[in-house]
Design an enzyme around this catalytic site. Structure first.
Site, PDB file in Angstrom:
ATOM      1  N   GLY A 192       0.524  -0.948   0.070  1.00  0.00           N
ATOM      2  CA  GLY A 192      -0.408  -0.421   0.391  1.00  0.00           C
ATOM      3  C   GLY A 192       0.973   1.307  -0.159  1.00  0.00           C
ATOM      4  O   GLY A 192       0.332   2.212   0.440  1.00  0.00           O
ATOM      5  N   THR A 199       1.839   2.485  -2.480  1.00  0.00           N
ATOM      6  CA  THR A 199       1.413   3.824  -3.394  1.00  0.00           C
ATOM      7  C   THR A 199      -0.178   4.565  -3.080  1.00  0.00           C
ATOM      8  O   THR A 199      -0.163   5.817  -3.200  1.00  0.00           O
ATOM      9  CB  THR A 199       1.084   3.182  -4.911  1.00  0.00           C
ATOM     10  OG1 THR A 199       1.959   2.653  -5.279  1.00  0.00           O
ATOM     11  CG2 THR A 199       0.878   4.595  -5.912  1.00  0.00           C
ATOM     12  N   LYS A 203       9.479   9.031  -6.909  1.00  0.00           N
ATOM     13  CA  LYS A 203       9.808   6.867  -7.474  1.00  0.00           C
ATOM     14  C   LYS A 203      11.494   6.943  -7.029  1.00  0.00           C
ATOM     15  O   LYS A 203      11.626   6.186  -8.476  1.00  0.00           O
ATOM     16  CB  LYS A 203       8.979   6.732  -8.299  1.00  0.00           C
ATOM     17  CG  LYS A 203       9.376   5.198  -7.918  1.00  0.00           C
ATOM     18  CD  LYS A 203       8.662   4.527  -7.134  1.00  0.00           C
ATOM     19  CE  LYS A 203       8.494   2.888  -6.763  1.00  0.00           C
ATOM     20  NZ  LYS A 203       7.764   2.316  -6.122  1.00  0.00           N
ATOM     21  N   SER A 236      10.773  -0.333 -11.770  1.00  0.00           N
ATOM     22  CA  SER A 236      11.087  -1.390 -12.839  1.00  0.00           C
ATOM     23  C   SER A 236      10.304  -0.750 -13.132  1.00  0.00           C
ATOM     24  O   SER A 236       9.544  -2.191 -12.643  1.00  0.00           O
ATOM     25  CB  SER A 236      11.447  -2.377 -11.701  1.00  0.00           C
ATOM     26  OG  SER A 236      12.944  -2.044 -11.754  1.00  0.00           O
ATOM     27  N   GLU A 267       8.814   7.728  -2.737  1.00  0.00           N
ATOM     28  CA  GLU A 267       7.950   5.863  -2.231  1.00  0.00           C
ATOM     29  C   GLU A 267       8.562   5.263  -3.056  1.00  0.00           C
ATOM     30  O   GLU A 267       9.853   5.144  -4.012  1.00  0.00           O
ATOM     31  CB  GLU A 267       6.773   6.176  -3.135  1.00  0.00           C
ATOM     32  CG  GLU A 267       6.057   4.409  -3.151  1.00  0.00           C
ATOM     33  CD  GLU A 267       5.058   4.209  -4.118  1.00  0.00           C
ATOM     34  OE1 GLU A 267       4.698   3.284  -4.645  1.00  0.00           O
ATOM     35  OE2 GLU A 267       4.919   4.506  -5.288  1.00  0.00           O
ATOM     36  N   ALA A 268       8.860   3.756  -1.918  1.00  0.00           N
ATOM     37  CA  ALA A 268      10.260   2.932  -2.492  1.00  0.00           C
ATOM     38  C   ALA A 268       9.762   2.146  -3.003  1.00  0.00           C
ATOM     39  O   ALA A 268       8.850   2.059  -3.477  1.00  0.00           O
ATOM     40  CB  ALA A 268      10.886   2.528  -0.706  1.00  0.00           C
ATOM     41  N   ASN A 309      -3.129  -0.500   6.637  1.00  0.00           N
ATOM     42  CA  ASN A 309      -3.753  -0.684   5.230  1.00  0.00           C
ATOM     43  C   ASN A 309      -4.515  -1.328   4.580  1.00  0.00           C
ATOM     44  O   ASN A 309      -3.928  -2.426   4.765  1.00  0.00           O
ATOM     45  CB  ASN A 309      -2.717   0.089   3.695  1.00  0.00           C
ATOM     46  CG  ASN A 309      -3.588  -0.111   2.823  1.00  0.00           C
ATOM     47  OD1 ASN A 309      -4.086   0.962   2.309  1.00  0.00           O
ATOM     48  ND2 ASN A 309      -2.639  -0.837   2.108  1.00  0.00           N
ATOM     49  N   CYS A 310      -5.638  -1.322   4.721  1.00  0.00           N
ATOM     50  CA  CYS A 310      -6.603  -2.031   4.122  1.00  0.00           C
ATOM     51  C   CYS A 310      -6.917  -2.248   2.799  1.00  0.00           C
ATOM     52  O   CYS A 310      -7.265  -1.678   1.704  1.00  0.00           O
ATOM     53  CB  CYS A 310      -8.309  -1.315   4.641  1.00  0.00           C
ATOM     54  SG  CYS A 310      -8.775  -2.442   6.145  1.00  0.00           S
ATOM     55  N   PRO A 313      -8.864   3.068   5.281  1.00  0.00           N
ATOM     56  CA  PRO A 313      -9.623   1.985   4.061  1.00  0.00           C
ATOM     57  C   PRO A 313      -9.693   1.665   3.558  1.00  0.00           C
ATOM     58  O   PRO A 313      -8.601   2.231   2.763  1.00  0.00           O
ATOM     59  CB  PRO A 313     -10.851   3.193   4.921  1.00  0.00           C
ATOM     60  CG  PRO A 313     -10.195   4.565   4.663  1.00  0.00           C
ATOM     61  CD  PRO A 313      -8.623   4.668   4.979  1.00  0.00           C
TER      62      PRO A 313
END
Length: 231
Positions: free
Chosen positions: A15, A17, A40, A44, A109-110, A169-170, A201
């Protein structure tokens, strides 16, 4: 106030992103007068860079969003080898440093999970620790999440990651009872000695930026130092 935040996860599809998009929507809505950016650092295959370009009016080139881009959707050292290239982290660091110098805040974002390889010698955790990036760990809500959280926090400590907190994160629509049973915040905090900043959510529409901003406002952003006092 933090100038940058690295968002990583326990694994692929945790989750990252979702959280990055949610925080970007929050920043854009509540602090329109302040500049921000998204990175980012390594990608890849087609994915997050294209998503952010589509969703936000970023004043960034593709290379500023993703300094290292490989064609094959594989781990960077493998994808790079297929193209007879190297994973040049100096390029990533230079791009990140320049972006941070020009923006009030940068979301990073990894790739993959905290233990995902970046080179033949380094993982995401190694890089986060070496570059001293404030970091948030995304833990997906599901059976086994507690063990994943404990293991990943242990890895973060081993590599001296500045771990600011955990966000649950759902990944699907779950009942409150399922969320409480699989990812009890008090137990996770007790076992990891790391604050749980909230639970996202299940979001089936990541294009609704107003809703995403509202969801982000329900997280403990004060602990992350992501909130200015709004007059």
């Amino acid at each position: 106030m933090l100038n940058a935040l690295l968002i990583t996860g326990t694994d692929t599809e945790a989750g990252k992103t979702v959280l990055t998009t949610t925080l970007a929507a929050y920043w854009q809505k509540y602090y329109p007068q302040r500049s921000w950016g998204i990175m980012k650092p390594i990608q890849s295959g087609i994915g997050d860079r294209e998503w952010y370009q589509q969703l936000f009016a970023l004043e960034q080139s593709a290379e500023e969003i993703t300094p290292l881009y490989f064609q094959a959707p594989l781990a960077p050292p493998i994808a790079a080898a297929r193209e007879n290239r190297q994973v040049d982290l100096a390029v990533v660091w230079q791009t990140l440093s320049e972006l941070r110098s020009r923006r009030d805040f940068v979301l990073i974002e990894a790739l993959g999970g905290l233990g995902s390889p970046i080179t033949d010698e380094l993982t995401v955790a190694d890089l986060a620790g070496k570059w001293r990036l404030p970091t948030v760990l995304v833990v997906p809500v599901r059976l086994g999440a507690i063990a994943q959280a404990v293991a990943n926090v242990a890895l973060a400590r081993q590599t001296r990651v500045n771990l600011k907190g955990i966000v649950l994160n759902c990944i699907q629509s779950y009942s409150d009872a399922e969320i409480a049973d699989w990812t009890p915040p008090d137990l996770i905090q007790s076992l990891t000695n790391t604050p749980v900043l909230g639970c996202l959510p299940y979001l089936d529409n990541l294009n609704d930026l107003d809703k995403l901003a509202q969801v982000a406002s329900n997280l403990d952003l004060e602990t992350l130092q992501l909130s200015y006092r709004r007059d």
